[in-house]
Enzyme design. Structure first.
Site, PDB file in Angstrom:
ATOM      1  N   CYS A  83     -46.856 -43.205  73.599  1.00  0.00           N
ATOM      2  CA  CYS A  83     -46.712 -43.094  75.040  1.00  0.00           C
ATOM      3  C   CYS A  83     -45.300 -43.448  75.495  1.00  0.00           C
ATOM      4  O   CYS A  83     -45.081 -43.756  76.659  1.00  0.00           O
ATOM      5  CB  CYS A  83     -47.721 -43.984  75.768  1.00  0.00           C
ATOM      6  SG  CYS A  83     -49.408 -43.633  75.241  1.00  0.00           S
TER       7      CYS A  83
ATOM      8  N   HIS B  96     -54.139 -38.355  68.097  1.00  0.00           N
ATOM      9  CA  HIS B  96     -55.604 -38.264  68.120  1.00  0.00           C
ATOM     10  C   HIS B  96     -56.085 -38.113  66.699  1.00  0.00           C
ATOM     11  O   HIS B  96     -55.445 -37.429  65.891  1.00  0.00           O
ATOM     12  CB  HIS B  96     -56.055 -37.025  68.907  1.00  0.00           C
ATOM     13  CG  HIS B  96     -55.638 -37.056  70.342  1.00  0.00           C
ATOM     14  ND1 HIS B  96     -55.898 -38.115  71.166  1.00  0.00           N
ATOM     15  CD2 HIS B  96     -54.991 -36.140  71.099  1.00  0.00           C
ATOM     16  CE1 HIS B  96     -55.415 -37.857  72.362  1.00  0.00           C
ATOM     17  NE2 HIS B  96     -54.863 -36.678  72.355  1.00  0.00           N
TER      18      HIS B  96
ATOM     19  N   GLY C  80     -48.071 -37.452  80.768  1.00  0.00           N
ATOM     20  CA  GLY C  80     -48.037 -38.462  79.720  1.00  0.00           C
ATOM     21  C   GLY C  80     -47.072 -38.105  78.609  1.00  0.00           C
ATOM     22  O   GLY C  80     -46.511 -37.012  78.562  1.00  0.00           O
ATOM     23  N   ASP C  81     -46.902 -39.041  77.693  1.00  0.00           N
ATOM     24  CA  ASP C  81     -45.916 -38.924  76.628  1.00  0.00           C
ATOM     25  C   ASP C  81     -46.613 -38.527  75.324  1.00  0.00           C
ATOM     26  O   ASP C  81     -47.683 -37.934  75.346  1.00  0.00           O
ATOM     27  CB  ASP C  81     -45.194 -40.280  76.506  1.00  0.00           C
ATOM     28  CG  ASP C  81     -43.781 -40.129  76.027  1.00  0.00           C
ATOM     29  OD1 ASP C  81     -42.872 -40.479  76.804  1.00  0.00           O
ATOM     30  OD2 ASP C  81     -43.577 -39.663  74.894  1.00  0.00           O
ATOM     31  N   ILE C  82     -46.018 -38.931  74.190  1.00  0.00           N
ATOM     32  CA  ILE C  82     -46.580 -38.540  72.898  1.00  0.00           C
ATOM     33  C   ILE C  82     -47.748 -39.454  72.546  1.00  0.00           C
ATOM     34  O   ILE C  82     -47.746 -40.642  72.870  1.00  0.00           O
ATOM     35  CB  ILE C  82     -45.490 -38.613  71.806  1.00  0.00           C
ATOM     36  CG1 ILE C  82     -45.991 -37.969  70.509  1.00  0.00           C
ATOM     37  CG2 ILE C  82     -45.051 -40.045  71.562  1.00  0.00           C
ATOM     38  CD1 ILE C  82     -44.889 -37.752  69.478  1.00  0.00           C
TER      39      ILE C  82
END
Lengths: 378, 166
Positions: free
Chosen positions: A320, A228, A223-225
């Site tokens: 993402c 959270h 996955g990307d950035i």
């Protein structure tokens, strides 16, 4: 509230019904595969493609004992009569003529398992001398224990600490010292990057992160950035993919389904992402993110679902790596009254447990004690 | 509504399967092909990697079954040349559908060549897992390890049992 209503049927299989064999020289060894094939063929022949398709989703041979010829078959409550009739009409398994006899039906696997154990003990007592040592050992090995998910409720955890904990749990799971485990937690404001290190998707300089109260971490997950933060429940399942029979793709799809199930509790119609847009979407807005790492067949990292995070943090990234789509949250998608965060976490956990067909969910007592020992290892 | 979805995906699956094999029925959720291809002349590991042994060079990659279960590969991480790999230890990773999966080496030895095409075209692993999607070439340090791997028939049976068990 029970979401998926199933029926578990305990069946006895009579092989070559002319004779009465137990153990010695049986013509076909019953396995989950050949029983499942025989029953599915029977459903197809008797109820057609549509009948088979409607039964197939929940149909599952949960347990087979080739020595006592008992098996437990699961079906949804709506379809169980169809599956039951099809089983009664099965004429052969492989090349061996058989007759199925229903011994018990119940709504949970535990009751069915207890009935199975009782029946097997009686059979064993009746013809105990007929079974060899080998066969008795085989029987004990086959007594399937229910699949349990152990849930750790951790509150808010610093990201690095959660990584350390996951590493530890992955080794423990790999060595089979712990069962399938699920971490349920939140993080303080944190940006994370995946294995591809796509830091061009972070739109503010790293130096400024501290001023907005956030951290940045590079990880080994796919996955990307992503971001959270508080009011965004996170689930990190530490599961053995082999024991649940999933590959990477089907595992990720199951994570998506868990979040879709959860959204529907609030009347939000979420969907899985299109190709290359893994995650959970409401229309064109992303509500749930997934990033997973699989190491020697054990999963870590997992999913994050936006309940009501501070959306301003998402403005500092291309979430993402998908530039033209928005990020949304449950708060934005529904007017429904949202219960407490604890209740929401529990509901999310329950949805995941259902999708992954766990028989039992056990909450670990005082998991934060483990977190404190991790600190000492520093 | 969910039933209709299952019904249509199973009907698709059944259409695929009725030509290949009448008795082999697919689970509703996967509309993948019936049988992943397994090539002769290769050895296979239980973690779904293949090895082609040609004299002193062994080529390693992941099987059709593995790439099918992974989904579309978007990124491949491979070791450097001259690094060493050990049997059943991870030597690289593959990213697909937001999941990075480690690849375990089926044999031990020294890496003599790495497939650099995979950096720009990771999808080769999906389209050609046994040919263009090869990952590393290794000089085996212990050729006896190849004997512990599975042959094509054993591997096919292993995959069938793994898939059917759930």
């Amino acid at each position: 509230m029970v979401g998926f209503k199933n029926r578990f049927m305990l069946m006895e299989v009579y092989l070559d019904p002319e004779k009465d064999l137990l153990g010695e020289g049986t013509p076909v060894i019953l396995t989950k595969l050949n029983l499942s094939e025989a029953i599915k063929d029977s459903i197809l022949v008797n109820f057609g493609e549509c009948g088979l398709a409607s039964c197939l989703g929940s149909f599952h041979v949960a347990y087979v004992n080739p020595v006592t010829k008992l098996c437990i078959v699961r079906s949804s409550r709506d379809e169980h009569r169809r599956v039951w009739s099809a089983m009664t009409l099965v004429r052969s398994v492989g090349n061996c003529p058989v007759v199925f006899n229903l011994l018990d039906i119940s709504g949970c696997i535990r009751a069915c398992r207890d009935a199975a154990l009782k029946c097997e003990t009686e059979k064993f007592n009746q013809s105990g001398k007929g079974l060899s040592e080998e066969e008795i050992r085989e029987m004990n090995r086959k007594m399937r224990t229910p699949r349990t998910l152990e849930v750790w409720k951790l509150g808010t955890v610093n990201y690095l600490k959660s990584l350390k904990l996951q590493d530890k749990l992955v080794s423990e799971r790999k060595a089979n010292r712990i069962p399938d485990t699920l971490l349920s937690l939140q993080h303080p404001p944190t940006y994370t990057l995946g294995k591809r290190r796509t830091d061009h998707n972070l739109l503010i300089p790293e130096a400024e992160l501290k001023s907005i109260g956030a951290e940045l971490h590079y990880t080994q997950r796919g996955g990307d950035i992503t971001f959270h933060g508080p009011h965004q429940p996170i689930l990190y399942p530490i599961l053995s993919l082999r024991s649940i029979g999933f590959g990477a793709r089907s595992y990720v799809e199951a994570l998506e389904r868990s979040m879709i199930e959860f959204s529907s509790l609030y009347g939000v119609k979420a969907r899985a992402g299109n190709k290359c847009e893994t995650g959970v979407w409401v229309g064109d807005r992303k509500i749930g993110a997934i990033g997973v790492r699989i190491s020697s067949g054990i999963t870590c990292h997992g999913l994050a679902f936006n309940i009501d995070p501070d959306m301003k943090y998402f403005e500092h990234i291309v979430p993402c790596g998908i530039a033209d789509k928005e990020v949304t949250s449950l708060r934005r998608e529904t007017d429904a009254q949202l219960p407490s965060e604890e209740v929401i976490h529990e509901q999310l956990v329950t949805c995941l447990a259902k999708v992954f067909s766990y028989d039992d969910v056990v909450v670990k007592e005082d998991p934060s004690a483990i977190l404190n020992t991790l600190e000492d290892d520093d | 509504m969910a039933l209709r979805m299952w019904a249509s995906s199973t009907a698709n699956a059944l259409k695929l399967s009725s030509s290949a094999s009448k008795s082999h029925l697919l689970p509703a959720f996967s509309i993948s092909r019936c049988f992943s291809s397994v090539l002769e002349g290769l050895k296979y590991a239980t973690s779904h990697e293949w090895v082609k042994h040609d004299g002193s060079v062994a080529t390693v990659g992941i099987t059709d079954h593995a790439q099918d279960h992974l989904g579309e590969v978007v990124f491949v991480e491979l070791p450097e040349e001259k690094s060493s790999v050990s049997k059943e230890k991870n030597f690289g990773a593959v990213e697909s559908v937001k999941a990075t999966s480690e690849i375990l080496s089926p044999i031990s030895g020294e890496v003599i060549e790495v497939n650099t095409k995979l950096t720009d075209s990771p999808g080769l692993i999906n389209s050609s897992p046994y040919e263009d999607g090869w990952m590393i070439k290794v000089k085996p340090s212990n050729p006896a390890e190849l004997e512990t791997l599975m042959g094509p028939k054993e591997y096919t049976k292993f995959c069938e049992e793994e898939d059917a068990a759930h």
